[in-house]
Design a protein around this motif. Structure first.
Motif, short mmCIF file in Angstrom:
data_model
loop_
_atom_site.label_atom_id
_atom_site.label_comp_id
_atom_site.label_asym_id
_atom_site.label_seq_id
_atom_site.Cartn_x
_atom_site.Cartn_y
_atom_site.Cartn_z
N SER A 68 0.82 -1.20 0.00
CA SER A 68 0.00 0.00 0.00
C SER A 68 0.87 1.27 0.00
O SER A 68 1.72 1.43 -0.87
N ALA A 91 -0.16 -4.78 -3.64
CA ALA A 91 -1.31 -3.85 -3.67
C ALA A 91 -0.85 -2.46 -3.25
O ALA A 91 -1.43 -1.84 -2.35
N SER A 180 -4.05 -7.03 -6.15
CA SER A 180 -5.20 -7.58 -5.43
C SER A 180 -6.45 -7.34 -6.27
O SER A 180 -6.89 -6.20 -6.42
N ASP A 183 -9.45 -5.50 -4.57
CA ASP A 183 -9.00 -4.42 -3.68
C ASP A 183 -10.08 -3.34 -3.60
O ASP A 183 -10.56 -2.86 -4.63
N GLU A 191 -3.78 -0.49 -10.05
CA GLU A 191 -2.63 -1.31 -9.68
C GLU A 191 -1.99 -1.93 -10.92
O GLU A 191 -0.76 -1.91 -11.09
N SER A 209 -8.26 -9.14 -1.18
CA SER A 209 -8.55 -7.80 -0.67
C SER A 209 -7.29 -6.95 -0.68
O SER A 209 -6.20 -7.41 -1.08
N HIS A 210 -7.42 -5.73 -0.21
CA HIS A 210 -6.25 -4.85 -0.09
C HIS A 210 -5.20 -5.48 0.81
O HIS A 210 -4.00 -5.31 0.59
#
Length: 234
Positions: A68, A91, A180, A183, A191, A209-210
């Motif tokens: 992230s 991600a 992801s 996400d 992404e 998911s994230h």
């Protein structure tokens, strides 16, 4: 047997270093020395500086991975770092020079989780609404675990979203990117676009998911190991 490359892990916003716990266990089991950086999340420049200090302490080839917001951190910290052989984005934001974090997703719809980012108790900081955290940040994680992580999340300084990135390390280093596919904090199409722009080896995590480092630790660890092997080859 020669020593395996070191792995330095950088967490994202609304989390801390413990978010890498499952990945750490898998990497340690295969012989990688691992360290997870603990960021203050008060300043992108300070987070990059802390990460560079950790990198300087490594005694050999090192894979640098970020989740992230941590992608922006490794993009800055990996520049000119002598031991870093490869980058892994999970991600993650991968800003180009002069870009802010929101600008990396220009042209793509905002992810739904952004609507649940709220002011923190400390002025100038943001967090994800704990009530929404389980279903926007890690909807593929056991709800009991997700609720616990929601209340231990580490807030991010709002000013971080307006900082323009410097020259990114991914311009000079081989990179891997785990997208992801589900996400809800960063648009998955964004992404993929960042991964393509970087020329990264791209792995799609279906249904992730994230927080894929929590829900898909095996795939994340395998990708880090692949980056270590490929970059360490003469």
């Amino acid at each position: 047997m020669p020593a395996k490359p070191n792995v330095v892990l950088v967490h994202g916003a609304f989390a801390d270093g413990s978010s890498w716990s499952k990945v750490i266990q898998l990497l340690q089991a295969t012989g990688h020395p691992v360290i997870a950086v603990q960021l203050e999340l008060a300043s992108l420049a300070e987070d990059i500086a802390v990460t560079r200090t950790v990198l300087a302490a490594q005694g050999g080839p090192t894979v640098l991975a970020g989740h992230s917001y941590g992608g922006a951190v490794i993009s800055g910290a990996g520049v000119g770092a002598p031991h870093v052989i490869s980058l892994v984005y999970v991600a993650a934001f991968a800003p180009d020079e002069g870009e802010t974090l929101p600008e990396t997703g220009a042209g793509f719809p905002a992810a739904p989780g952004n609507a649940h980012i709220i002011p923190d108790y400390r002025p100038g900081f943001l967090r994800v609404d704990p009530a929404a955290y389980p279903h926007v940040f890690m909807q593929d994680v056991n709800p009991v675990e997700a609720r616990a992580l929601a209340v231990t999340q580490r807030p991010l300084a709002a000013a971080a979203f307006g900082v323009k990135a410097g020259t990114p390390a991914w311009r000079a280093l081989p990179s891997w990117y785990l997208v992801s596919e589900d996400d809800r904090m960063i648009n998955p199409d964004g992404e993929r676009a960042m991964a393509t722009r970087m020329g990264a080896t791209t792995i799609a995590l279906r249904g992730a998911s994230h927080a894929s480092l929590v829900s898909h630790p095996g795939e994340v660890a395998n990708t880090i190991e692949a980056a270590a092997r490929a970059a360490a080859q003469p």
